[in-house]
Design a protein around this motif. Sequence first.
Motif, PDB file in Angstrom:
ATOM      1  N   ILE A 166      32.597 -54.239  64.528  1.00 45.66           N
ATOM      2  CA  ILE A 166      32.270 -55.259  63.529  1.00 45.66           C
ATOM      3  C   ILE A 166      32.803 -56.616  63.978  1.00 45.66           C
ATOM      4  O   ILE A 166      32.092 -57.627  63.909  1.00 45.66           O
ATOM      5  CB  ILE A 166      32.834 -54.876  62.143  1.00 45.66           C
ATOM      6  CG1 ILE A 166      32.063 -53.704  61.566  1.00 45.66           C
ATOM      7  CG2 ILE A 166      32.818 -56.069  61.191  1.00 45.66           C
ATOM      8  CD1 ILE A 166      32.681 -53.105  60.309  1.00 45.66           C
ATOM      9  N   ASP A 167      34.053 -56.655  64.455  1.00 50.72           N
ATOM     10  CA  ASP A 167      34.651 -57.910  64.907  1.00 50.72           C
ATOM     11  C   ASP A 167      33.859 -58.515  66.068  1.00 50.72           C
ATOM     12  O   ASP A 167      33.606 -59.722  66.099  1.00 50.72           O
ATOM     13  CB  ASP A 167      36.109 -57.697  65.322  1.00 50.72           C
ATOM     14  CG  ASP A 167      37.013 -57.326  64.152  1.00 50.72           C
ATOM     15  OD1 ASP A 167      36.602 -57.535  62.980  1.00 50.72           O
ATOM     16  OD2 ASP A 167      38.127 -56.821  64.410  1.00 50.72           O
ATOM     17  N   GLN A 189      30.576 -59.880  64.749  1.00 51.25           N
ATOM     18  CA  GLN A 189      30.780 -61.124  64.003  1.00 51.25           C
ATOM     19  C   GLN A 189      31.012 -62.294  64.951  1.00 51.25           C
ATOM     20  O   GLN A 189      30.509 -63.396  64.712  1.00 51.25           O
ATOM     21  CB  GLN A 189      31.944 -60.983  63.026  1.00 51.25           C
ATOM     22  CG  GLN A 189      31.607 -60.159  61.811  1.00 51.25           C
ATOM     23  CD  GLN A 189      32.787 -59.935  60.889  1.00 51.25           C
ATOM     24  OE1 GLN A 189      33.944 -59.926  61.317  1.00 51.25           O
ATOM     25  NE2 GLN A 189      32.504 -59.717  59.613  1.00 51.25           N
ATOM     26  N   GLN A 222      25.018 -68.580  65.908  1.00 53.94           N
ATOM     27  CA  GLN A 222      24.842 -69.635  64.904  1.00 53.94           C
ATOM     28  C   GLN A 222      25.214 -70.996  65.477  1.00 53.94           C
ATOM     29  O   GLN A 222      24.538 -71.995  65.199  1.00 53.94           O
ATOM     30  CB  GLN A 222      25.691 -69.321  63.665  1.00 53.94           C
ATOM     31  CG  GLN A 222      25.147 -68.166  62.869  1.00 53.94           C
ATOM     32  CD  GLN A 222      26.085 -67.707  61.758  1.00 53.94           C
ATOM     33  OE1 GLN A 222      27.306 -67.852  61.865  1.00 53.94           O
ATOM     34  NE2 GLN A 222      25.517 -67.150  60.698  1.00 53.94           N
ATOM     35  N   LEU A 251      27.662 -63.195  66.375  1.00 54.53           N
ATOM     36  CA  LEU A 251      26.888 -63.916  65.372  1.00 54.53           C
ATOM     37  C   LEU A 251      27.338 -65.368  65.282  1.00 54.53           C
ATOM     38  O   LEU A 251      26.515 -66.279  65.207  1.00 54.53           O
ATOM     39  CB  LEU A 251      27.015 -63.229  64.011  1.00 54.53           C
ATOM     40  CG  LEU A 251      26.300 -63.890  62.835  1.00 54.53           C
ATOM     41  CD1 LEU A 251      24.798 -63.950  63.081  1.00 54.53           C
ATOM     42  CD2 LEU A 251      26.607 -63.136  61.551  1.00 54.53           C
ATOM     43  N   ALA A 252      28.645 -65.600  65.315  1.00 57.23           N
ATOM     44  CA  ALA A 252      29.163 -66.965  65.242  1.00 57.23           C
ATOM     45  C   ALA A 252      28.698 -67.786  66.449  1.00 57.23           C
ATOM     46  O   ALA A 252      28.304 -68.958  66.300  1.00 57.23           O
ATOM     47  CB  ALA A 252      30.687 -66.950  65.168  1.00 57.23           C
TER      48      ALA A 252
END
Length: 173
Positions: free
Chosen positions: A104-105, A108, A115, A111-112
């Motif tokens: 998950i980390d 994430q 973005q 994803l950052a």
Amino acid sequence: MKDGSSSGHGRKQGAAAPCAACKLLRRRCSQDCVFAPYFPADEPHKFASVHKVFGASNVNKMLQELPEHHRGDAVSSMVYEANARIRDPVYGCVGAISSLQQQIDALQAQLAVSQAEVIHMRMRQFSSNQSPENILPSSRHHPSQTPTRSLFSMDMVDQTNMGMGESLWSSCN
């Protein structure tokens, strides 16, 4: 009473087939066997793993101390934990949870980064669509004609030249 009617344990009365626990422990399976409803004969691997990790005596004590309506959930938890302990003797379920948390980390963080790339691409596209006289006020413009839009506003990306299906990534090719 060998009339074929079934008892609450899912076994026929008088049937000789013991539950998986009694079969592994090589003992006679009684009608009131605490293991029978949760360790059927056709799933011997369930009790084998639970017995290997927790021991039959401990499982028996745990089941005896619980109300019947909680026993099924307890057995499911014991089977899950036993299988996890067999796969990872040191960490068991915690190792699986930790591994999932690390995934998950990492996702994430990915994803950052994605973005941030999208914001960067939008800003680059915005600045390439604007002429210098629209962005910076010049001395020949009157102060009331100074643009009021901010260069860093996300809603300012000029998407009029972009088709609905066109991606921001197409300008990178």
